[in-house]
Design an enzyme around this catalytic site. Structure first.
Site, PDB file in Angstrom:
ATOM      1  N   PHE A   1     -37.953  37.635  59.678  1.00 18.01           N
ATOM      2  CA  PHE A   1     -38.338  38.886  59.019  1.00 18.01           C
ATOM      3  C   PHE A   1     -39.768  39.224  59.414  1.00 18.01           C
ATOM      4  O   PHE A   1     -40.675  38.405  59.269  1.00 18.01           O
ATOM      5  CB  PHE A   1     -38.199  38.717  57.505  1.00 18.01           C
ATOM      6  CG  PHE A   1     -38.542  39.926  56.682  1.00 18.01           C
ATOM      7  CD1 PHE A   1     -38.562  41.201  57.215  1.00 18.01           C
ATOM      8  CD2 PHE A   1     -38.828  39.782  55.331  1.00 18.01           C
ATOM      9  CE1 PHE A   1     -38.875  42.308  56.443  1.00 18.01           C
ATOM     10  CE2 PHE A   1     -39.136  40.882  54.534  1.00 18.01           C
ATOM     11  CZ  PHE A   1     -39.156  42.141  55.092  1.00 18.01           C
ATOM     12  N   CYS A   2     -39.991  40.438  59.941  1.00 18.32           N
ATOM     13  CA  CYS A   2     -41.318  40.941  60.291  1.00 18.32           C
ATOM     14  C   CYS A   2     -41.996  39.979  61.275  1.00 18.32           C
ATOM     15  O   CYS A   2     -41.404  39.601  62.273  1.00 18.32           O
ATOM     16  CB  CYS A   2     -42.133  41.166  59.023  1.00 18.32           C
ATOM     17  SG  CYS A   2     -43.675  42.059  59.285  1.00 18.32           S
ATOM     18  N   VAL A   3     -43.233  39.538  60.996  1.00 18.59           N
ATOM     19  CA  VAL A   3     -43.903  38.618  61.920  1.00 18.59           C
ATOM     20  C   VAL A   3     -43.177  37.276  61.981  1.00 18.59           C
ATOM     21  O   VAL A   3     -43.269  36.558  62.980  1.00 18.59           O
ATOM     22  CB  VAL A   3     -45.386  38.433  61.528  1.00 18.59           C
ATOM     23  CG1 VAL A   3     -45.536  37.750  60.191  1.00 18.59           C
ATOM     24  CG2 VAL A   3     -46.136  37.646  62.600  1.00 18.59           C
TER      25      VAL A   3
ATOM     26  N   GLY B   1     -40.073  37.091  62.371  1.00 17.71           N
ATOM     27  CA  GLY B   1     -39.162  37.320  63.480  1.00 17.71           C
ATOM     28  C   GLY B   1     -39.845  37.186  64.821  1.00 17.71           C
ATOM     29  O   GLY B   1     -39.252  36.688  65.794  1.00 17.71           O
TER      30      GLY B   1
ATOM     31  N   MET C   1     -35.123  41.173  61.111  1.00 16.18           N
ATOM     32  CA  MET C   1     -35.346  42.257  60.155  1.00 16.18           C
ATOM     33  C   MET C   1     -36.726  42.856  60.412  1.00 16.18           C
ATOM     34  O   MET C   1     -37.720  42.145  60.383  1.00 16.18           O
ATOM     35  CB  MET C   1     -35.272  41.735  58.716  1.00 16.18           C
ATOM     36  CG  MET C   1     -33.930  41.166  58.303  1.00 16.18           C
ATOM     37  SD  MET C   1     -34.038  40.170  56.780  1.00 16.18           S
ATOM     38  CE  MET C   1     -34.857  41.282  55.637  1.00 16.18           C
TER      39      MET C   1
END
Length: 579
Positions: free
Chosen positions: A313-315, A317, A341
């Site tokens: 998710f976000c960073v 990811g 995500m």
């Protein structure tokens, strides 16, 4: 009362001069703030180029004429009637919704005059002849901060809601507002929610589980099964290290972790350390090695499955995908699938945060904390709040201090206020190589853990989720991940923003998402071919994941194994550490 032509001409001339003085003060502000972002003295900063004289004159003339119309409307209004609307707030702007703003011609005039001035300054910033896109975006960002801060709703003397509330409470709202201000000053931040309503482990992050491994940078949680049988292939979740993991596990009704456990998946999750001085030396490679790479090894050992699923998710990811690229570069085949995500891998358009990153600011970070130090979570939280200042700053200044109210209990805002420190070398490397130089997208450009990474070697099936109104990870940038990864990709676009779009619980099944079979290189072309589906994208994702998850097997009722034993119950110690 009517306005004579002479009075109109006088008002027009006066407002033209006002426009000139407003512009002069505005450009001085922009220059100083731009220098501050670059960590340079204002005298050393390059002068901002002014708009063309013709553009300036035109905008000032338009402002003067609009103010003259507003003044004329006020003069002609009958007692008790609102001023004829000349300016209206933008859709979604709730600052002037209260009836007190239009009940009085004086406050209605103040409101509309502010909106006219805001529009004028916004157009001035847009007219600046700046070729560099990032600098231009920064000027627009600073302009928004400027006009938002000067809103009449933010000040007691020009906010009729403050006056009405004070009258109704016989001054008690003023007393309570002062108390709220003192309390927040002691706390070091603006209260966005009732902090006493929540406690991690009591009513947040409550999905049952156990910490089965920890190192200096993370704890690994294994969640207990909620079904008698589970899919053979487990799921590892890597949340952002710049926030606490329980955004993925707020309360049972809106917990992505619990949802996946209920769907018959064995879920593991990385809980990042809230960095203190002892961890201040950690860099990007440490986060990869001690984070997802180590976590994948533990998951494999515990479940005896060679290739788990992985979600970032976000960073988180960005970290996860980089780790997989390292493992692929070593000749390993680490995961069955990759889900991302709201994740950036191509930072060409890095959203509103990108406009705040330039060579001078990054070099300043490298010089101060790049070799060792702590990037304070509160500083990062302030940056994120400033991106939506009306919603995340000024709304609470007005509610808490002017009206003397206590903010309502809201789990998402509690999480938003629970900031996390980051290791200085990590954030300095990340800002330079991702936001500033956009190196990750170039095969072989970056070396991580001794491997020159190539995202194209990450050739597993990938599910990519973005949010249509995301101001941190623009969905069109998240879409570009499809061109970087080497495997088949499925792209899904959720409604709403960075958090609300991602955390859209299936239990409520609100909002919608867009899907398409199109593999268009251009994001907008994909959207043209997409169809809207009502409800939560979580349901779409789990159906994508199931066929890749192997047979159903008896649930793993005991966490860990003989090598990785239970350390403590979830959610663990790390997530409870405060800055």
């Amino acid at each position: 009362m009517s306005v004579t032509p002479e009075q109109s001409a006088e008002a027009l001339n006066g407002m033209f001069k006002f426009g000139q003085s407003l512009a002069a003060g505005f450009f001085d502000y922009l220059g100083k703030q731009n220098a501050a972002f670059q960590q340079a003295a204002p005298a050393q900063a390059p002068q901002l180029p002014l708009p063309e004289a013709s553009d300036m004159a035109r905008l000032q003339q338009e402002l003067a004429e609009a103010h003259a119309r507003l003044w004329a409307g006020m003069a002609q209004a009958r007692p008790g009637e609102p001023v004829q609307p000349i300016a209206q707030p933008a859709p979604g702007d709730r600052r002037f919704n209260a009836p007190e703003w239009t009940a009085s011609p004086v406050f209605d005039y103040i409101r509309q005059a502010y909106l006219l001035n805001s529009d004028y300054l916004t157009k001035l910033a847009d007219a600046l002849p700046i070729a560099d896109g990032r600098t231009k975006e920064r000027m627009q960002f600073l302009t928004r901060q400027y006009v938002d801060a000067l809103a009449p709703s933010n000040f007691a003397a020009t906010n009729p809601e403050f006056i009405q509330t004070a009258i109704e409470t016989r001054g008690e709202s003023i007393t309570q507002g002062i108390k709220n201000l003192i309390s927040d000053m002691e706390k070091g931040r603006i209260s966005m929610t009732d902090d006493s309503a929540f406690e991690i482990g009591r009513n947040l992050a409550t999905t049952p589980g156990s910490v089965i491994y920890e190192n200096a940078l993370m704890q690994l949680i294994q969640y207990a099964p909620l079904t008698e049988q589970v899919h053979k292939t487990p799921l590892l979740i890597v949340p952002p290290c710049i926030n606490k993991f329980y955004i993925m596990d707020l309360q049972p009704a809106n917990s992505l972790v619990r949802f996946m456990v209920e769907q018959g998946f064995t879920v593991f999750l990385v809980s990042w350390k809230n960095i203190q001085a002892e961890q201040a030396h950690f860099g990007w490679d440490d986060y990869l090695q001690l984070g997802p790479i180590t976590a994948l090894d533990v998951v494999r050992d515990v479940t005896k499955v060679k290739k788990p699923h992985a979600l970032g998710f976000c960073v988180g990811g960005t970290i996860l995908t980089s780790a997989l690229a390292v493992l692929k570069g070593r000749g390993e085949d680490p995961v069955e699938s990759l889900s991302l995500m709201t994740t950036l891998l191509d930072f060409a358009d890095a959203g509103e945060i990108g406009c705040l990153v330039d060579e001078a600011s990054v070099a300043g970070r490298e010089a101060t904390i790049g070799k060792g130090g702590v990037f304070q979570g509160r500083e990062l939280a302030q940056v994120f709040s400033s991106l939506r200042a009306n919603d995340l700053i000024w709304q609470y200044v007005v509610g808490n201090y002017l009206k003397g109210k206590k903010p309502e209990a809201f789990d998402l805002l509690y999480w938003n206020s629970d900031s996390t420190n980051i290791a200085g070398p990590f954030i300095a490397w990340y800002l330079r190589n991702m936001y500033l130089e956009n190196n990750l997208r170039v095969p072989g450009k970056l070396e991580m853990l001794g491997v020159k990474v190539d995202l194209g070697k990450v050739d597993v099936p990938a599910y990519l989720m973005a949010a249509r109104e995301d101001h941190i990870v623009p969905w069109t940038s998240a879409y570009l991940v499809r061109q970087l990864l080497g495997g088949d990709t499925t792209f899904v676009l959720g409604a709403s923003g960075h958090i609300a779009g991602a955390i859209n619980p299936a239990s409520k099944n609100r909002r919608s998402y867009w899907v398409s079979e199109s593999s268009a290189a251009v994001p907008e072309e994909w959207l043209e071919a997409a169809t809207e589906q009502k409800g939560s994208w979580w349901l779409n994702w789990v159906e994508w994941l199931r066929p890749k998850s192997g047979d159903m097997v008896a649930a793993r009722n005991k966490p860990g194994n003989t090598k990785y034993k239970v350390i403590e119950p979830a959610p663990g110690r790390y997530v409870k550490e405060t800055v």
